[in-house]
Design an enzyme around this catalytic site. Structure first.
Site, PDB file in Angstrom:
ATOM      1  N   LYS A  24     -14.672   8.130  -3.474  1.00  0.00           N
ATOM      2  CA  LYS A  24     -15.929   8.420  -2.766  1.00  0.00           C
ATOM      3  C   LYS A  24     -16.470   9.790  -3.167  1.00  0.00           C
ATOM      4  CE  LYS A  24     -14.019   5.712   0.977  1.00  0.00           C
ATOM      5  NZ  LYS A  24     -13.243   5.794   2.225  1.00  0.00           N
ATOM      6  N   LYS A  54       0.667  14.367   1.710  1.00  0.00           N
ATOM      7  CA  LYS A  54      -0.684  14.642   1.230  1.00  0.00           C
ATOM      8  C   LYS A  54      -0.902  16.143   0.989  1.00  0.00           C
ATOM      9  CE  LYS A  54      -2.567  10.481   3.373  1.00  0.00           C
ATOM     10  NZ  LYS A  54      -3.079   9.764   2.190  1.00  0.00           N
ATOM     11  N   HIS A  57       0.803  -1.222   0.000  1.00  0.00           N
ATOM     12  CA  HIS A  57       0.000   0.000   0.000  1.00  0.00           C
ATOM     13  C   HIS A  57       0.839   1.277   0.000  1.00  0.00           C
ATOM     14  CE1 HIS A  57      -4.162  -1.411   0.450  1.00  0.00           C
ATOM     15  NE2 HIS A  57      -3.672  -2.402   1.182  1.00  0.00           N
ATOM     16  N   LYS A  63      -8.541  13.692   4.998  1.00  0.00           N
ATOM     17  CA  LYS A  63      -7.680  12.508   4.952  1.00  0.00           C
ATOM     18  C   LYS A  63      -6.659  12.648   6.060  1.00  0.00           C
ATOM     19  CE  LYS A  63      -6.770  13.356   0.738  1.00  0.00           C
ATOM     20  NZ  LYS A  63      -6.456  12.519  -0.433  1.00  0.00           N
ATOM     21  N   ARG A  64      -5.886  11.589   6.279  1.00  0.00           N
ATOM     22  CA  ARG A  64      -4.830  11.645   7.283  1.00  0.00           C
ATOM     23  C   ARG A  64      -3.923  12.841   7.027  1.00  0.00           C
ATOM     24  NH1 ARG A  64       0.016   8.644   7.033  1.00  0.00           N
ATOM     25  NH2 ARG A  64      -0.880   7.550   5.242  1.00  0.00           N
ATOM     26  N   THR A 122      -8.611   6.358  -1.740  1.00  0.00           N
ATOM     27  CA  THR A 122      -9.999   5.904  -1.890  1.00  0.00           C
ATOM     28  C   THR A 122     -10.969   7.047  -1.640  1.00  0.00           C
ATOM     29  OG1 THR A 122      -9.900   5.082   0.392  1.00  0.00           O
ATOM     30  CG2 THR A 122      -9.589   3.475  -1.371  1.00  0.00           C
TER      31      THR A 122
END
Length: 827
Positions: A671, A565, A368, A559-560, A667
């Site tokens: 969504k 990110k 991952h 998100k985290r 993901t």
């Protein structure tokens, strides 16, 4: 109520409103033990949950009976996280009883939506990894594939995030305070797990050399089962979670001697193993506890699998791989490989070669990440002390494997060192990713780009040695949770347009595309979106006293929190807009509400500083009267699945802005797009495939490609060059450094700005100009409401490929070789 929730046949939905009402009353009497007039909201929720669970258990029991009778091939899915989210609404949807339950509650004077909101989210995961595992269980059940998920029953989950003075503060997540009505306590399913001690060799009665492990500590693993029902089928799969307990909970002799702590010391040490999700591993004690967690999970699980196949199904263990397929969800369960070998060789006395053949043919590994810190390594001394038998097995696996490598690549010491299960550089480490690669028959990446990076960079030596071992299976998410449960208004609209089969066959969403040219349908789509935004605006005002404009563009990044990110790139754009407005530039921009959410790891300083940065920007901008509500900034604390169910449908713009080549898949991007949000993003992870599916005109792409990132790094990236030649960027950073967002404190965000100017590992400054220009295109597009709505419809219509049903179908065909099994109820 959406028609998709109403159109169940009698065989799928045998429970009438009156039967559910009677069952609810009986549950209140028999299990809650209170009259309704004295029941708390939690009592009422639990009574309904037990009522629904009784309907689910009929299907679960029949599924187990069928699987045992037919001796079916089963999937075992190992994951450190299963972020299953609240269960009540999803179970009612999948059972097809939502309308009956709603009517029954109404007749009892109760509101179903209120009861649904009461449910506390299980603290069994953190982010995308755990949510993916939960989506996959839903799809396994829906596709009728026999499966069991194995994980840990964390008593406190990760943590409850609160924002105090703009900073993240962690509190205990006591999600089990009122119990969990969806789980089944299985004290009869208990296994002993060993730690520490030493090993000794001996000869058995036949003179064969054996190894015996004399542990320094033993704990018990006790099973808790959560059945997972498929959508519009009678099939259930099982999520089995392990809780750690001491073999002896109380030492009466120590207590009598006055050693009150010693009397419960073993109990405390044992229960710490499943006390909390992902203990902080900045200390050696934290690393040790994480390793204990991982081994405890796989030891209980492998013992359970062997017991079930040997005792219940009468399978010869040398043929185990013909009856089951085991998937390792990232490196956390990699110890399953040496644990399987230990049990086969030491306990069942199977010779090494056939035991290794069974093990390798049983396991497959999902990678991952390409981040080095996420490719787990354990210090050799700690590993050897905690798992003395397993280090011997790993050394033997490594010896045999490296002998094979040397035969194929004579004198290639660099290759041998790269493939070794032991990192010999500096302090020695056990490499868990290498262990997973060697001990699995297949490895898969989770997006096309990610798989290519695995083959060419991260696992290049492995790919060269086994050129057919690495394949791609792009992630997917379940539309039942992320559209039907999260967005019932949109679900109803889609069903009115194309019928009710799309939630099981997401490719049918393509039929929706023809409605994008229908002005009346576009108006309905816009209205559905607006209704949800109005609902959330009202909740924001009620719960947080946040005033947000539902007509503004909702620009969302949840998100985290992690530097790769790049939430702080989003912040740079917000400050750019703020700077422009303060200087009379771009005053006709469409109003935007920027929404952030996510947790930072407790020991990750820069991630926590980014949260402080976001909340500080929000405080200044939201209180500046000159901005006139052109910009609002919100950080929603304690982001989780329940909040995600509200957030994904409200977004107009989805921020997927990680540096290209850093995100394995993502993901959340799926969504958002399924719910009609347009994406601004780099060509990273599954963004590449999403852009291909929805079309370039419906995706706002910016920034470098993964190859351009590598090329720039190889040439020598100097972020100060990018800073120095962009005046607007210099103004933005100067404003931060002046203390404008920190009450005049020029040092607070200095670590952030210094990182950007002089290191910038994730290359924000290189992508800044492209990002800001792309955001200008976003603003212009949003100004044309009708065209934006058309793009939104087309985006949702083209997202069928990203259903987790498609992902699981590919796993079943390309890795597991499993077939669906029908479960019949009645008759």
């Amino acid at each position: 109520m959406p028609d998709i929730l109403k159109g169940q046949t009698a065989s799928q939905n045998p429970s009438s409103t009156q039967a559910i009402k009677a069952a609810f009353k009986k549950t209140m009497h028999d299990f809650i033990g209170k009259p309704m007039m004295t029941a708390t909201p939690e009592d009422l929720y639990k009574a309904l949950a037990y009522t629904v669970r009784s309907l689910l258990l009929e299907r679960y029991i029949r599924s187990v009976e069928t699987y045992l009778r037919k001796d079916v091939r089963t999937v075992a899915y190992f994951s450190a996280e299963f972020l299953i989210g609240p269960q009540l609404a999803g179970n009612m949807l999948n059972l097809g009883i939502m309308p009956q339950v709603e009517q029954a509650m109404e007749e009892l004077g109760l509101d179903l939506s209120t009861l649904i909101d009461i449910e506390v989210e299980p603290g069994l995961g953190n982010g995308g990894l755990g949510r993916l595992a939960a989506c996959y269980l839903d799809s396994l059940a829906t596709l009728r594939i026999p499966a069991i998920g194995y994980g840990l029953r964390y008593e406190h989950g990760m943590f409850e995030q609160r924002i105090e003075n703009g900073w993240q503060v962690e509190y205990s997540d006591n999600w089990l305070h009122f119990g969990n009505p969806w789980e089944l306590y299985r004290p009869e399913v208990t296994y002993s797990v060993k730690f520490g001690g030493f090993t000794e060799g001996y000869r058995d009665s036949r003179g064969s050399y054996r190894v015996r492990w004399k542990p320094g500590m033993k704990v018990k693993g006790i099973a808790y089962d959560i059945p997972v029902i498929g959508y519009q089928v009678s099939n259930c799969v099982l999520l089995r979670l392990w809780q750690a307990e001491a073999t002896e909970g109380f030492d009466f002799q120590d207590f009598n001697r006055g050693d009150f702590y010693g009397a419960v010391e073993q109990k405390v040490m044992a229960e710490n193993i499943t006390k909390v999700l992902y203990p902080n591993d900045n200390t050696m004690a934290g690393k040790r506890l994480r390793l204990q967690q991982q081994y405890f999970m796989v030891s209980c699980s492998i013992q359970d699998l062997l017991h079930n196949h040997l005792v219940k199904m009468k399978v010869k263990l040398t043929e185990l791989h013909n009856h089951m397929a085991a998937q390792l969800n990232d490196t956390h369960p990699s110890l399953a490989i040496p644990e399987m070998m230990r049990l086969l060789v030491d306990h069942h006395h199977i010779p090494w070669e056939p035991a290794w053949d069974v093990t390798r043919q049983t396991f497959a590994y999902t990678n991952h990440t390409i981040l080095p810190e996420a490719l787990e390594k354990w210090p050799l001394p700690m590993f050897s002390e905690l798992l003395p038998r397993h280090i011997e097995i790993i050394y033997e696996i490594n010896r045999r494997f490296l002998d094979e490598v040397r035969i194929h690549y004579p004198m290639d010491t660099e290759r041998v060192a790269a493939l070794s299960l032991i990192d010999e550089s500096d302090q020695k480490y056990v490499r868990m990713a290498n262990l997973a690669c060697v001990g699995s028959h297949k490895i898969n990446g989770v997006s096309r780009l990610h798989t290519r990076l695995l083959e060419n960079i991260v696992l290049r030596k492995c790919h060269e040695y086994w050129p057919d071992k690495i394949i791609n299976i792009t992630n997917g998410v379940t539309p039942r949770r992320w559209i039907a449960v999260s967005n019932p208004r949109l679900t109803e609209l889609v069903t009115e347009a194309i019928g009710d089969g799309w939630l099981k066959d997401m490719e049918r969403l393509h039929e929706l595309e023809s409605f994008a040219d229908d002005a009346a349908f576009r108006e309905k789509w816009h209205r559905a979106k607006k209704e949800h935004k109005n609902k959330i605006a009202n909740l924001a005002r009620k719960n947080f006293n946040w005033i947000v404009d539902p007509d503004s563009m909702f620009d969302v990044q949840v998100k985290r929190i992690h530097e790769y990110k790049r939430q702080h790139l989003n912040c740079l754009h917000i400050i750019t807009l703020y700077w422009r407005l303060k200087n009379g530039i771009d005053t006709d921009m469409a109003p935007r509400t920027f929404i952030f959410g996510g947790k930072a790891a407790p020991g990750y300083f820069m991630a926590k500083l980014i949260i402080k940065f976001i909340t500080s920007i929000a405080k200044v901008i939201n209180s500046d009267p000159e901005i006139k509500n052109k910009i609002k900034v919100i950080f929603r604390p304690n982001y989780n699945v329940k909040i995600g169910q509200l957030v994904y449908p409200l977004a107009d713009l989805s921020e997927q802005i990680s540096l290209a080549g850093m995100e394995a898949s993502g993901t959340g991007n799926m969504k958002f797009a399924m719910n009609g949000a347009l994406t601004i993003g780099t060509l990273d992870g599954a963004n590449v495939e999403i852009r291909e599916k929805v079309g370039e005109d419906n995706f706002f792409n910016f920034g470098m490609t993964a190859q351009q990132v590598l090329d720039l790094k190889n040439r020598g990236y100097n972020p100060y060059d990018f800073y120095n030649r962009n005046d607007e960027l210099k103004n933005v950073i100067a404003l931060i450094e002046s203390g404008h967002f920190s009450h005049g404190d020029t040092s607070l965000f200095k670590p952030l700005t210094d990182e950007l100017k002089f290191n910038d590992q994730y290359m924000l400054l290189a992508d800044y100009e492209s990002y800001v220009k792309c955001q200008e295109q976003v603003g212009q597009a949003y100004g044309n409401r009708d065209e934006w709505t058309k793009k939104s419809i087309i985006t949702a219509a083209r997202m069928g490929h990203f259903s987790s049903d498609r992902s699981i179908s590919e796993y079943a065909k390309d890795i597991w070789q499993v077939e669906p099994v029908d479960i019949k109820i009645g008759g």
